[in-house]
Scaffold this motif. Structure first.
Motif, PDB file in Angstrom:
ATOM      1  N   VAL A 102      52.415  42.407  40.420  1.00 12.87           N
ATOM      2  CA  VAL A 102      52.444  42.366  38.946  1.00 12.87           C
ATOM      3  C   VAL A 102      51.723  43.575  38.366  1.00 12.87           C
ATOM      4  O   VAL A 102      52.222  44.224  37.430  1.00 12.87           O
ATOM      5  N   ILE A 103      50.559  43.908  38.914  1.00 10.14           N
ATOM      6  CA  ILE A 103      49.813  45.071  38.434  1.00 10.14           C
ATOM      7  C   ILE A 103      50.578  46.357  38.728  1.00 10.14           C
ATOM      8  O   ILE A 103      50.588  47.298  37.912  1.00 10.14           O
ATOM      9  N   THR A 128      40.168  44.166  41.588  1.00  9.64           N
ATOM     10  CA  THR A 128      41.381  44.766  42.157  1.00  9.64           C
ATOM     11  C   THR A 128      41.542  44.492  43.655  1.00  9.64           C
ATOM     12  O   THR A 128      42.613  44.069  44.093  1.00  9.64           O
ATOM     13  N   PRO A 129      40.512  44.723  44.513  1.00  9.71           N
ATOM     14  CA  PRO A 129      40.693  44.497  45.950  1.00  9.71           C
ATOM     15  C   PRO A 129      40.983  43.044  46.322  1.00  9.71           C
ATOM     16  O   PRO A 129      41.551  42.780  47.386  1.00  9.71           O
ATOM     17  N   SER A 130      40.599  42.100  45.459  1.00  9.59           N
ATOM     18  CA  SER A 130      40.790  40.679  45.770  1.00  9.59           C
ATOM     19  C   SER A 130      42.041  40.090  45.132  1.00  9.59           C
ATOM     20  O   SER A 130      42.257  38.875  45.189  1.00  9.59           O
ATOM     21  N   LEU A 131      42.876  40.914  44.529  1.00  5.03           N
ATOM     22  CA  LEU A 131      44.114  40.421  43.921  1.00  5.03           C
ATOM     23  C   LEU A 131      45.030  39.813  44.983  1.00  5.03           C
ATOM     24  O   LEU A 131      45.102  40.303  46.113  1.00  5.03           O
ATOM     25  N   THR A 186      46.841  56.195  37.371  1.00  2.31           N
ATOM     26  CA  THR A 186      46.020  55.068  36.939  1.00  2.31           C
ATOM     27  C   THR A 186      44.650  55.092  37.590  1.00  2.31           C
ATOM     28  O   THR A 186      43.633  55.221  36.918  1.00  2.31           O
ATOM     29  N   GLY A 187      44.597  54.938  38.920  1.00  4.26           N
ATOM     30  CA  GLY A 187      43.315  54.974  39.602  1.00  4.26           C
ATOM     31  C   GLY A 187      42.834  53.645  40.117  1.00  4.26           C
ATOM     32  O   GLY A 187      41.777  53.569  40.757  1.00  4.26           O
ATOM     33  N   LEU A 188      43.570  52.557  39.854  1.00  2.00           N
ATOM     34  CA  LEU A 188      43.211  51.269  40.435  1.00  2.00           C
ATOM     35  C   LEU A 188      43.488  51.320  41.936  1.00  2.00           C
ATOM     36  O   LEU A 188      44.523  51.830  42.364  1.00  2.00           O
ATOM     37  N   VAL A 189      42.571  50.806  42.741  1.00  2.00           N
ATOM     38  CA  VAL A 189      42.723  50.871  44.194  1.00  2.00           C
ATOM     39  C   VAL A 189      42.397  49.519  44.823  1.00  2.00           C
ATOM     40  O   VAL A 189      41.519  48.805  44.352  1.00  2.00           O
ATOM     41  N   VAL A 190      43.131  49.196  45.886  1.00  2.00           N
ATOM     42  CA  VAL A 190      42.870  47.961  46.628  1.00  2.00           C
ATOM     43  C   VAL A 190      42.003  48.229  47.845  1.00  2.00           C
ATOM     44  O   VAL A 190      41.487  47.305  48.466  1.00  2.00           O
ATOM     45  N   VAL A 191      41.863  49.504  48.209  1.00  2.51           N
ATOM     46  CA  VAL A 191      40.954  49.901  49.291  1.00  2.51           C
ATOM     47  C   VAL A 191      40.158  51.107  48.811  1.00  2.51           C
ATOM     48  O   VAL A 191      40.582  51.820  47.905  1.00  2.51           O
ATOM     49  N   ASN A 192      39.017  51.322  49.416  1.00  3.70           N
ATOM     50  CA  ASN A 192      38.186  52.455  49.052  1.00  3.70           C
ATOM     51  C   ASN A 192      38.877  53.748  49.483  1.00  3.70           C
ATOM     52  O   ASN A 192      39.137  53.967  50.666  1.00  3.70           O
ATOM     53  N   THR A 193      39.195  54.595  48.505  1.00  6.80           N
ATOM     54  CA  THR A 193      39.949  55.819  48.789  1.00  6.80           C
ATOM     55  C   THR A 193      39.222  56.715  49.784  1.00  6.80           C
ATOM     56  O   THR A 193      39.839  57.286  50.690  1.00  6.80           O
ATOM     57  N   ALA A 234      45.549  48.624  33.759  1.00 13.03           N
ATOM     58  CA  ALA A 234      46.790  48.949  34.474  1.00 13.03           C
ATOM     59  C   ALA A 234      47.865  49.435  33.507  1.00 13.03           C
ATOM     60  O   ALA A 234      48.518  50.450  33.761  1.00 13.03           O
ATOM     61  N   PHE A 235      48.052  48.728  32.404  1.00 17.17           N
ATOM     62  CA  PHE A 235      49.091  49.105  31.450  1.00 17.17           C
ATOM     63  C   PHE A 235      48.820  50.463  30.819  1.00 17.17           C
ATOM     64  O   PHE A 235      49.729  51.269  30.629  1.00 17.17           O
ATOM     65  N   ALA A 236      47.552  50.722  30.472  1.00 17.95           N
ATOM     66  CA  ALA A 236      47.193  51.990  29.830  1.00 17.95           C
ATOM     67  C   ALA A 236      46.943  53.087  30.858  1.00 17.95           C
ATOM     68  O   ALA A 236      46.514  54.179  30.488  1.00 17.95           O
ATOM     69  N   THR A 237      47.222  52.810  32.132  1.00 19.72           N
ATOM     70  CA  THR A 237      47.038  53.754  33.253  1.00 19.72           C
ATOM     71  C   THR A 237      45.641  54.344  33.247  1.00 19.72           C
ATOM     72  O   THR A 237      45.470  55.562  33.376  1.00 19.72           O
ATOM     73  N   VAL A 238      44.633  53.483  33.108  1.00 26.74           N
ATOM     74  CA  VAL A 238      43.245  53.928  33.066  1.00 26.74           C
ATOM     75  C   VAL A 238      42.636  53.950  34.465  1.00 26.74           C
ATOM     76  O   VAL A 238      42.245  54.983  34.973  1.00 26.74           O
ATOM     77  N   GLY A 239      42.551  52.774  35.094  1.00 26.26           N
ATOM     78  CA  GLY A 239      41.991  52.707  36.436  1.00 26.26           C
ATOM     79  C   GLY A 239      40.602  52.111  36.507  1.00 26.26           C
ATOM     80  O   GLY A 239      40.056  51.918  37.595  1.00 26.26           O
ATOM     81  N   LEU A 240      39.985  51.822  35.354  1.00 24.25           N
ATOM     82  CA  LEU A 240      38.700  51.127  35.365  1.00 24.25           C
ATOM     83  C   LEU A 240      38.906  49.676  35.764  1.00 24.25           C
ATOM     84  O   LEU A 240      39.934  49.077  35.438  1.00 24.25           O
ATOM     85  N   SER A 241      37.936  49.120  36.460  1.00 22.90           N
ATOM     86  CA  SER A 241      38.049  47.730  36.892  1.00 22.90           C
ATOM     87  C   SER A 241      36.669  47.100  36.924  1.00 22.90           C
ATOM     88  O   SER A 241      35.659  47.785  37.110  1.00 22.90           O
ATOM     89  N   ARG A 242      36.643  45.803  36.744  1.00 23.04           N
ATOM     90  CA  ARG A 242      35.391  45.054  36.856  1.00 23.04           C
ATOM     91  C   ARG A 242      35.254  44.424  38.240  1.00 23.04           C
ATOM     92  O   ARG A 242      34.529  43.458  38.429  1.00 23.04           O
ATOM     93  N   GLY A 243      35.979  44.992  39.197  1.00 21.41           N
ATOM     94  CA  GLY A 243      35.782  44.625  40.597  1.00 21.41           C
ATOM     95  C   GLY A 243      36.766  43.645  41.192  1.00 21.41           C
ATOM     96  O   GLY A 243      36.609  43.236  42.345  1.00 21.41           O
TER      97      GLY A 243
END
Length: 452
Positions: A412-413, A402-405, A64-71, A391-400
């Protein structure tokens, strides 16, 4: 009630291939989370916490590529290597990797193994699966190596030989597996107008998203007329989506100072093309996703929801599903009884399967979106929908966001990414099998209802 002891095997539990895949990917995520939760995996020498480790592991395994911290900043070299391994195994599929190990050790590939591989690679028959698996592994290594070489040409002058080569390898694997993880810190934004980075990553994403069946067909059949209908439909739908995405982003963001506005004309063309490619479940971005217009964001959501093609490293409902549905609509409008394309007929069973996958996907996205609107009250509805589909389509793009979830939002994500990696495909097969079990037993009397 099933009692499991040390001698219990998958065979004894009578698990079907879909269940084995779910358990396999689940186990891989938990193993990855355990390693990423270790203090040695973080630069600061402190454990990140199991929830965030689980989120990152799921994002890597589900490519996916969604991250809660900077990789780039948070993870140590050990953590980055773990993430890279999870991406590679998750992209190829754990059964593909298990088959590789079995072949190296000289172990026989059983019928059970072949059934699971068939489910994982989304193939019609059992014949030639081991040969296909070998092709998948070899072609993946070759394409990723080629991509790493070209990316290193750009990265070595900037980051030095060792770091440049490492960055080339990491981003080539991440691109081909459609994962979207990056070590730059801000994805591909620093290289928004770099031809070598944009073209290399773009091609890796496209090839990885076409599916192994398609490029086996392309490499073995030199004449387009001899391609299978599956290959032709994948190429047609992929081309249409790329063109639509390119023109939409180019014209909608042309004068946006926060995205394309400050770039040269050539830079705008390159950035628009790159951003039309990556929503196909890659997750890289060369412009700020949080700054694109609402219309562009909505178009990207649609592109993400459709995703790549069956048997690939991509997610989404798949290009063939949307193609079959559109063709069915056209057939209804034209008053035809058959769904046709290129002088071929698509079976109604496949149309039903495409509708089932799309319907299930829409329901999951809707439910997750409703949950997140409650747990993430500070985020806008558009940002939540964007995050959910990503998240569902395993893309990983975010409008910012993710870290504040919140913790609930992250869980859930995480579940959404897992379902997106396995759900629609395995559910579609399950529906088809259940339908086949009733074939020829009995049929109820037909009666009309009013629709439309």
């Amino acid at each position: 009630m099933i009692t499991i002891d040390n001698n219990t095997t998958i065979e004894q539990l009578k698990l079907n291939p879909a269940q084995v895949l779910v358990l396999g990917f689940g186990a891989l995520i938990l193993i990855g989370a355990t390693f990423l939760n270790l203090p040695v995996a973080s630069v600061n020498g402190k454990s990140i916490g199991f929830i965030d480790a689980l989120f990152t592991s799921a994002s890597a395994v589900c490519v996916t590529g969604l991250v809660v911290v900077n990789t780039a900043a948070h993870w140590s070299m050990f953590g980055k290597i773990v993430i890279l391994i999870l991406i590679q195994v998750g992209g190829l599929g754990f059964m593909t990797m298990a088959t590789l190990v079995a072949l190296i050790l000289g172990r026989k590939i059983t019928l059970k193994d072949r059934l699971i591989i068939q489910e994982e690679l989304n193939q019609f028959t059992l014949s030639g699966l081991v040969k296909l698996t070998k092709y998948v592994i070899v072609s993946t290594i070759m394409l990723e190596s080629l991509g790493a070489f070209f990316l290193s040409l750009k990265f070595i002058p900037i980051y030095g030989p060792s770091t440049g080569i490492w960055f080339g390898i990491f981003h080539a694997i991440s691109a081909f597996c459609n994962a979207g993880f990056d070590l730059i810190g801000s994805s591909m934004e620093p290289f928004v107008d770099s031809p070598i980075v944009n073209i290399t990553i773009g091609l890796l994403v496209i090839i990885g998203g076409l599916g192994y069946t398609v490029y086996i067909d392309i490499t073995t059949q030199k004449n387009y007329k001899r391609y299978s209908l599956h290959t032709k439909l994948v190429l047609i739908v992929t081309a249409i989506l790329l063109v639509i995405g390119f023109f939409a982003i180019f014209f909608l963001e042309y004068n946006n100072p926060d995205t394309l506005g400050s770039l040269s004309f050539g830079g705008k063309l390159m950035a628009a093309l790159f951003q039309s490619i990556v929503p196909r479940t890659a997750g890289f971005n060369s412009i700020n996703m949080g700054a694109v217009t609402s219309t562009s964001a909505f178009i990207i959501i649609i592109l993400m929801f459709i995703g790549g093609s069956p048997g690939s490293t991509a997610g989404g409902i798949k290009t063939t599903s949307i193609g079959a549905i559109v063709l069915a609509i056209i057939s209804v409008v034209r008053g035809k009884n058959d769904v046709e394309i290129l002088k071929r007929r698509i079976s109604i069973e496949l149309v039903f399967r495409a509708l089932a996958v799309t319907g299930i996907a829409f329901c999951i996205v809707s439910i997750v979106t409703m949950i997140l609107t409650i747990t993430e009250s500070g985020a806008s509805f558009l940002d939540i929908v964007f995050e959910t589909v990503s998240a569902f389509a395993t893309v990983g793009l975010s409008r910012g966001i993710t870290p504040s979830l919140t913790i609930i939002g992250r869980l859930v994500i995480t579940i959404t990414m897992f379902i997106g990696r396995l759900g629609p495909l395995t559910m579609a097969f399950a529906f088809a099998k259940k339908r086949n079990n009733n074939k020829g037993v009995y049929r109820y009397a037909e009666e009309r209802i009013i629709v439309g």
